[in-house]
Design an enzyme around this catalytic site. Structure first.
Site, PDB file in Angstrom:
ATOM      1  N   ASP A  67      41.607  33.153  31.476  1.00 44.76           N
ATOM      2  CA  ASP A  67      43.009  33.344  30.979  1.00 44.76           C
ATOM      3  C   ASP A  67      43.891  32.157  30.848  1.00 44.76           C
ATOM      4  OD1 ASP A  67      43.482  33.616  33.564  1.00 44.76           O
ATOM      5  OD2 ASP A  67      43.685  35.531  33.551  1.00 44.76           O
ATOM      6  N   ASN A 137      46.760  45.607  41.066  1.00 44.38           N
ATOM      7  CA  ASN A 137      46.843  46.699  40.071  1.00 44.38           C
ATOM      8  C   ASN A 137      45.385  47.084  39.361  1.00 44.38           C
ATOM      9  OD1 ASN A 137      46.783  44.818  38.343  1.00 44.38           O
ATOM     10  ND2 ASN A 137      48.794  45.090  37.311  1.00 44.38           N
ATOM     11  N   HIS A 139      43.625  44.638  37.768  1.00 44.62           N
ATOM     12  CA  HIS A 139      43.441  43.930  36.694  1.00 44.62           C
ATOM     13  C   HIS A 139      42.331  42.911  36.749  1.00 44.62           C
ATOM     14  CE1 HIS A 139      46.690  40.892  37.325  1.00 44.62           C
ATOM     15  NE2 HIS A 139      45.732  40.226  37.750  1.00 44.62           N
ATOM     16  N   GLU A 144      45.441  44.009  32.036  1.00 42.25           N
ATOM     17  CA  GLU A 144      46.367  44.925  32.833  1.00 42.25           C
ATOM     18  C   GLU A 144      45.841  46.322  32.438  1.00 42.25           C
ATOM     19  OE1 GLU A 144      47.956  43.550  34.733  1.00 42.25           O
ATOM     20  OE2 GLU A 144      49.756  42.289  34.213  1.00 42.25           O
TER      21      GLU A 144
HETATM   22  C1  GLP Z   1      46.220  36.595  38.278  1.00 42.86           C
HETATM   23  C2  GLP Z   1      44.990  36.132  37.391  1.00 42.86           C
HETATM   24  C3  GLP Z   1      43.613  36.843  37.681  1.00 42.86           C
HETATM   25  C4  GLP Z   1      43.539  37.000  39.387  1.00 42.86           C
HETATM   26  C5  GLP Z   1      44.804  37.552  39.765  1.00 42.86           C
HETATM   27  C6  GLP Z   1      44.568  37.790  41.403  1.00 42.86           C
HETATM   28  O1  GLP Z   1      47.001  37.408  37.654  1.00 42.86           O
HETATM   29  N1  GLP Z   1      45.236  36.323  35.929  1.00 42.86           N
HETATM   30  O2  GLP Z   1      42.512  36.327  37.148  1.00 42.86           O
HETATM   31  O3  GLP Z   1      42.366  37.465  39.600  1.00 42.86           O
HETATM   32  O4  GLP Z   1      46.012  37.261  39.497  1.00 42.86           O
HETATM   33  O5  GLP Z   1      45.112  36.573  41.815  1.00 42.86           O
HETATM   34  P1  GLP Z   1      45.044  36.195  43.561  1.00 42.86           P
HETATM   35  O6  GLP Z   1      43.676  35.541  43.484  1.00 42.86           O
HETATM   36  O7  GLP Z   1      46.165  35.097  43.587  1.00 42.86           O
HETATM   37  O8  GLP Z   1      45.318  37.358  44.024  1.00 42.86           O
END
Ligand code: GLP
Length: 268
Positions: A67, A137, A139, A144
């Protein structure tokens, strides 16, 4: 699903690095799917260390990130391009021209950009190993809750929870985008192998829903239940709400012996 549970986040990163390392030595022109967020930072540090100390080579590797923020400048310190350059691409011998993110600038059409990204992935032969984190959540990427389980690369509006969770990464006077381009759940599950990393207590509920909950667009990561080769690597805090951990640990010890004897990948 192969569910692997470790004591510490460092062991999680090391195990994920083993999967990437094994793939790149077996198939130097492998196509990797990459993730951002705080969870994979340690994985990238391990890969950089293996590149420096153990000749792990990225010269022919192609990468696709999950992303990117909508309409962000690539050189903005908050862009996922900057994140990847900083944590991995600038520190290994990858060709930048082989590293892709699903970008969409102010003058581009997000629908067309999504289609273009899908085409690029297909033309590269498809993703061999997709690295994933998980949102609190449930995702994956920026898919989402309520995202179609068949979705492809497109623009998504982020939830308030995701914006809040990620606000820690933005300075007070920095603009935080509320939309992103993301691979779809269908794009992600097309990868030959997917490896999801999760660490920390705040991921425990999402991890439990992903593994034991119903297959549901309410928990996008639950789509991995339908994947032929899904590996879920957890620290003990992220695994703390799972009830069948004894079985997972027993199965993991058996899988390790099988991997040693027959290799990690059966169709790479
Ligand atoms: C972001 C990214 C995801 C990631 C998630 C968790 O929103 N788009 O790809 O897995 O957050 O992030 P973290 O590893 O900082 O908890």
């Amino acid at each position: 699903m192969q569910i692997v549970i470790f004591e510490t986040p460092e062991e999680v990163a090391n195990h994920a690095a083993d999967w990437v390392d094994t793939l790149l030595r077996q198939k130097p022109n492998a196509v990797l799917g990459l993730a951002t967020g705080s969870t994979p930072i340690e994985l990238y540090a391990k890969l950089v260390a293996r590149h420096e100390q153990d000749a792990l080579c990225f010269a022919k590797t192609v990468t696709f990130n999950l992303d990117e923020y909508f309409q962000i400048q690539p050189d903005s310190p908050q862009s996922y391009r900057s994140f990847m350059n900083y944590h991995l691409f600038n520190k290994v011998n990858i060709q930048k021209s082989n590293t892709y993110l699903p970008t969409c600038s102010e003058t581009q059409n997000p629908r067309q950009q999504g289609l273009n990204y899908e085409r690029l992935i297909k033309d590269s032969g498809g993703i061999d190993l997709q690295i994933l984190g998980i949102g609190a959540n449930g995702h994956i990427g920026f898919n989402e809750p309520s995202s179609s389980l068949a979705s492809r690369t497109r623009i998504k509006t982020l939830t308030q929870q995701t914006l809040k969770d990620n606000s820690r990464l933005f300075g007070e006077d920095e603009y935080q985008p509320d939309k992103a381009m993301t691979m779809g759940i269908g794009t992600i599950t097309d990868a030959k192998y997917v490896l999801l990393m999760a660490t920390g207590k705040n991921k425990a509920e999402a991890v439990n829903n992903m593994i034991t909950g119903p297959l549901s667009a309410h928990c996008p990561a639950s789509a991995l239940q339908m994947h032929e080769n899904a590996i879920v690597v957890l620290d003990k805090e992220a695994a703390s709400l799972l009830s069948d951990t004894e079985y997972y640990q027993w199965a993991d010890s058996q899988n390790r012996k099988l991997n040693e004897k027959f290799g990690y990948y059966h169709n790479a």
